[in-house]
Design a protein around this motif. Structure first.
Motif, mmCIF file in Angstrom:
data_model
loop_
_atom_site.group_PDB
_atom_site.id
_atom_site.type_symbol
_atom_site.label_atom_id
_atom_site.label_comp_id
_atom_site.label_asym_id
_atom_site.label_seq_id
_atom_site.Cartn_x
_atom_site.Cartn_y
_atom_site.Cartn_z
ATOM 1 N N ALA A 189 5.719 45.763 -4.490
ATOM 2 C CA ALA A 189 5.618 45.107 -5.799
ATOM 3 C C ALA A 189 4.632 45.828 -6.705
ATOM 4 O O ALA A 189 4.862 45.965 -7.920
ATOM 5 N N ALA A 190 3.520 46.312 -6.128
ATOM 6 C CA ALA A 190 2.532 47.051 -6.928
ATOM 7 C C ALA A 190 3.126 48.357 -7.460
ATOM 8 O O ALA A 190 2.823 48.780 -8.579
ATOM 9 N N PHE A 191 4.000 48.962 -6.680
ATOM 10 C CA PHE A 191 4.617 50.248 -7.024
ATOM 11 C C PHE A 191 5.675 50.128 -8.122
ATOM 12 O O PHE A 191 5.768 50.962 -9.027
ATOM 13 N N GLY A 192 6.489 49.087 -8.020
ATOM 14 C CA GLY A 192 7.679 49.006 -8.863
ATOM 15 C C GLY A 192 7.389 48.645 -10.313
ATOM 16 O O GLY A 192 6.560 47.790 -10.597
ATOM 17 N N GLU A 193 8.122 49.292 -11.221
ATOM 18 C CA GLU A 193 8.139 48.812 -12.613
ATOM 19 C C GLU A 193 9.084 47.624 -12.712
ATOM 20 O O GLU A 193 8.921 46.744 -13.545
ATOM 21 N N VAL A 194 10.087 47.682 -11.890
ATOM 22 C CA VAL A 194 11.060 46.594 -11.762
ATOM 23 C C VAL A 194 11.104 46.223 -10.290
ATOM 24 O O VAL A 194 11.015 47.098 -9.423
ATOM 25 N N VAL A 195 11.224 44.908 -10.013
ATOM 26 C CA VAL A 195 11.210 44.417 -8.627
ATOM 27 C C VAL A 195 12.506 43.655 -8.345
ATOM 28 O O VAL A 195 12.869 42.750 -9.102
ATOM 29 N N PHE A 196 13.182 44.052 -7.283
ATOM 30 C CA PHE A 196 14.375 43.317 -6.835
ATOM 31 C C PHE A 196 13.985 42.374 -5.692
ATOM 32 O O PHE A 196 13.493 42.837 -4.656
ATOM 33 N N ASN A 197 14.232 41.081 -5.854
ATOM 34 C CA ASN A 197 14.069 40.161 -4.735
ATOM 35 C C ASN A 197 15.365 40.095 -3.937
ATOM 36 O O ASN A 197 16.321 39.438 -4.342
ATOM 37 N N CYS A 198 15.374 40.774 -2.800
ATOM 38 C CA CYS A 198 16.547 40.810 -1.920
ATOM 39 C C CYS A 198 16.257 40.077 -0.613
ATOM 40 O O CYS A 198 16.924 40.322 0.393
ATOM 41 N N THR A 199 15.260 39.207 -0.620
ATOM 42 C CA THR A 199 14.956 38.434 0.584
ATOM 43 C C THR A 199 15.905 37.246 0.672
ATOM 44 O O THR A 199 16.532 36.848 -0.319
ATOM 45 N N SER A 200 16.012 36.671 1.863
ATOM 46 C CA SER A 200 16.913 35.519 2.000
ATOM 47 C C SER A 200 16.282 34.319 1.303
ATOM 48 O O SER A 200 15.052 34.156 1.262
ATOM 49 N N GLY A 201 17.137 33.498 0.710
ATOM 50 C CA GLY A 201 16.677 32.451 -0.192
ATOM 51 C C GLY A 201 15.598 31.543 0.373
ATOM 52 O O GLY A 201 14.606 31.240 -0.302
ATOM 53 N N GLY A 202 15.782 31.107 1.604
ATOM 54 C CA GLY A 202 14.817 30.179 2.192
ATOM 55 C C GLY A 202 13.436 30.782 2.362
ATOM 56 O O GLY A 202 12.439 30.063 2.467
ATOM 57 N N ALA A 203 13.352 32.106 2.393
ATOM 58 C CA ALA A 203 12.080 32.802 2.605
ATOM 59 C C ALA A 203 11.550 33.461 1.338
ATOM 60 O O ALA A 203 10.475 34.070 1.361
ATOM 61 N N SER A 204 12.274 33.344 0.229
ATOM 62 C CA SER A 204 11.920 34.119 -0.968
ATOM 63 C C SER A 204 10.555 33.770 -1.535
ATOM 64 O O SER A 204 9.772 34.661 -1.886
ATOM 65 N N LEU A 205 10.254 32.482 -1.638
ATOM 66 C CA LEU A 205 8.968 32.120 -2.256
ATOM 67 C C LEU A 205 7.800 32.622 -1.415
ATOM 68 O O LEU A 205 6.811 33.129 -1.966
ATOM 69 N N ASP A 206 7.911 32.516 -0.108
ATOM 70 C CA ASP A 206 6.856 33.058 0.768
ATOM 71 C C ASP A 206 6.730 34.571 0.615
ATOM 72 O O ASP A 206 5.621 35.113 0.542
ATOM 73 N N ALA A 207 7.861 35.247 0.584
ATOM 74 C CA ALA A 207 7.836 36.713 0.459
ATOM 75 C C ALA A 207 7.188 37.110 -0.866
ATOM 76 O O ALA A 207 6.398 38.059 -0.925
ATOM 77 N N LEU A 208 7.517 36.384 -1.929
ATOM 78 C CA LEU A 208 6.963 36.723 -3.243
ATOM 79 C C LEU A 208 5.467 36.417 -3.303
ATOM 80 O O LEU A 208 4.713 37.124 -3.979
ATOM 81 N N LYS A 209 5.042 35.376 -2.579
ATOM 82 C CA LYS A 209 3.588 35.120 -2.502
ATOM 83 C C LYS A 209 2.894 36.295 -1.821
ATOM 84 O O LYS A 209 1.807 36.706 -2.221
ATOM 85 N N MET A 210 3.530 36.816 -0.770
ATOM 86 C CA MET A 210 2.956 37.985 -0.098
ATOM 87 C C MET A 210 2.968 39.207 -1.031
ATOM 88 O O MET A 210 2.075 40.060 -0.969
ATOM 89 N N ALA A 211 3.995 39.289 -1.863
ATOM 90 C CA ALA A 211 4.042 40.390 -2.844
ATOM 91 C C ALA A 211 2.869 40.275 -3.817
ATOM 92 O O ALA A 211 2.293 41.288 -4.223
ATOM 93 N N GLY A 212 2.541 39.043 -4.176
ATOM 94 C CA GLY A 212 1.364 38.817 -5.004
ATOM 95 C C GLY A 212 1.668 38.668 -6.482
ATOM 96 O O GLY A 212 2.277 39.551 -7.090
ATOM 97 N N ALA A 213 1.201 37.566 -7.050
ATOM 98 C CA ALA A 213 1.440 37.297 -8.471
ATOM 99 C C ALA A 213 0.923 38.432 -9.346
ATOM 100 O O ALA A 213 1.555 38.799 -10.344
ATOM 101 N N GLU A 214 -0.228 39.014 -8.974
ATOM 102 C CA GLU A 214 -0.809 40.079 -9.813
ATOM 103 C C GLU A 214 0.065 41.328 -9.817
ATOM 104 O O GLU A 214 0.088 42.082 -10.795
ATOM 105 N N ASN A 215 0.801 41.543 -8.723
ATOM 106 C CA ASN A 215 1.686 42.710 -8.661
ATOM 107 C C ASN A 215 3.024 42.478 -9.362
ATOM 108 O O ASN A 215 3.798 43.427 -9.553
ATOM 109 N N LEU A 216 3.315 41.215 -9.681
ATOM 110 C CA LEU A 216 4.584 40.875 -10.347
ATOM 111 C C LEU A 216 4.377 40.623 -11.843
ATOM 112 O O LEU A 216 5.343 40.537 -12.601
ATOM 113 N N LYS A 217 3.143 40.548 -12.252
ATOM 114 C CA LYS A 217 2.794 40.186 -13.634
ATOM 115 C C LYS A 217 3.461 41.120 -14.645
ATOM 116 O O LYS A 217 3.394 42.339 -14.499
#
Lengths: 216, 216
Positions: free
Chosen positions: A58-86
Motif C-alpha cells: 500500500a505504501a508503494f502503490g499510487e493506486v491500490v487494488f483490493n483483491c482480498t476475499s470479502g470477509g477478510a478485506s477490512l482486516d487486510a486493509l487495516k494491516m495495509a494502514g490508513a496512512e498508506n491508503l490516504k
C-alpha cells in the motif's frame, strides 16, 4: 505506474500479472512478506515486480487494488494502514461472499442490503478514494474483456470523480470501453448483490465466461 | 386460457390488459371485490374480463399471476387460498422491496439472501407450482420485449418443469424467445437480489426501458 495488489489469490495474481505485462511496477502484498504465492508471482514476472506485506504494498502503490476475499478485506486493509491508503485510489474488487455455510454462498448481512462492503471500506478509510469495480465478473474477464464476445459491461461506483476517471483509464488498458458509472459508493450494494445471480448463472452456463450487459 | 391476476397495481394492470388483448379470460383479484382499479380494468377491457376477491380470481384461473407488492404477497396469497392454488402454475412477479425506509428500497431480510420471496411462497403453498419470472424488469417490458431493442433476457426459476414450460409458453405470447431457465426456485435469490442494481440503473438511465442480458 506504481501499483499495489493486496491479495495473492486468483484475482490478485490475474490483475498483477496483467499489469506487469503492461509494463507497470507492481508490488503484491500479503499478511506476511515472502508469501509463497507472492514470491511465485515475482519469480514469474521479474523485473519491475516485487512483494511484501499489505503495508509495504500500500505504501508503494499510487493506486491500490483490493483483491482480498470479502470477509477478510477490512482486516487486510487495516494491516495495509490508513496512512498508506490516504488520498489514493483504492479499487475494490471484493465481494462479501460467505462460503461458511457451503454452496451457494450467501452475502454477509453486515456488508449487504442496507450497506455494502464497498461502503464499509470507504467508511473505515475515509481518506482513501474507494472505487468499486470489476467485482461482477470472473477475474480472467476483468483483464481481457474479449474473452466474452460482443459488448458487455463493467460497472464503476465511488464518491471521487477523479478516482473513477483513473479506474476507467486502467480499465481502458485492459480493453474496456465505456464503463457504466453508477454514481457514488452506495451503488456497490447493487453490484455486490448480483453475485448470487452470477454464481447461479455460472452453474447454468457451466463456465465463468459470461458477463452482464445492460441493454437499453 | 382462464388466467387470474392477483393485484390491481401497475404490474397487474399491464399483464391483465395484455392477456385480455390476446383473447384470454382474465379475472383480476383484490382484497375486496369491486376494487376501484379492478372495476376500471373490466370497464376498459370488457367481454372476457372480470374481477373479484383474491380467492375468486385464484379459483377461476388455470394459471395465477402474483402481481401483488412483495411485502404483502404472502398475505394476499393466503387470502387467495391454498386450495385455489393447488396444482396450479403460480407465476410470481413480486420482489421483496422494502420502501419503508425511503429510497432506494432495500430487500426485506426475511425474504432475501439465504432465502427469497419466491422460496417462501413455495414453502407456504407447497401444492402450488411456483415459477419466479418477469421480476427483473419494468412491467411494460414484460409484455412487450421489443420496447428495448436487440436481445436481452427473461429469467425463469421453479421446481416444476411442466409449470416452467407453461410460463415459457406465456412468455412466448408476449414475444420472449429463449428465456434462461435458472433451475429450481432457490434461483429466485439471484433474480430478486438484482433489484438494487435495477433501481440504480433506472436512475442512471433516467428511464425504466432497459434490461439485463447475459452475454456468453
Amino acid at each position: 505506474m506504481k501499483i499495489a495488489i493486496l491479495g495473492t489469490g486468483q484475482v490478485g495474481q490475474t490483475i498483477a500479472t496483467k499489469l506487469a505485462a503492461l509494463g507497470h511496477e507492481v508490488k503484491m502484498g500479503s499478511r506476511t512478506a515472502n508469501n509463497e504465492k507472492a514470491n511465485a508471482f515475482v519469480a514469474a514476472n521479474g523485473g519491475k515486480t516485487s512483494q511484501g506485506t499489505f503495508a509495504d504494498a500500500a505504501a508503494f502503490g499510487e493506486v491500490v487494488f483490493n483483491c482480498t476475499s470479502g470477509g477478510a478485506s477490512l482486516d487486510a486493509l487495516k494491516m495495509a494502514g490508513a496512512e498508506n491508503l490516504k488520498d489514493k485510489t483504492l479499487i475494490d474488487l471484493s465481494n462479501p461472499l460467505d462460503f461458511s455455510k457451503g454452496m451457494p454462498p450467501s452475502l454477509y448481512p453486515q456488508y449487504s442490503n442496507t450497506t455494502s462492503l464497498g461502503e464499509e471500506i470507504q467508511k473505515a478509510f475515509p481518506d482513501a478514494k474507494v472505487v468499486k469495480a470489476f467485482n461482477t465478473m470472473n477475474c480472467k474477464l476483468m483483464v481481457e474483456p474479449t474473452l466474452v464476445p460482443g459488448e458487455h459491461d463493467l460497472f464503476v461506483g465511488g464518491n471521487d470523480a477523479g478516482a473513477k476517471e483513473k479506474v476507467k483509464e486502467i480499465a481502458g488498458w485492459f480493453g474496456w470501453k465505456n464503463p457504466i458509472d453508477l454514481g457514488d459508493i452506495t451503488s456497490a450494494r447493487g453490484t455486490e448483490m448480483i453475485l448470487p445471480l452470477w454464481v447461479r448463472m455460472m452453474g447454468v452456463n457451466q463456465s465463468p465466461n459470461f458477463n452482464f450487459k445492460i441493454v437499453r
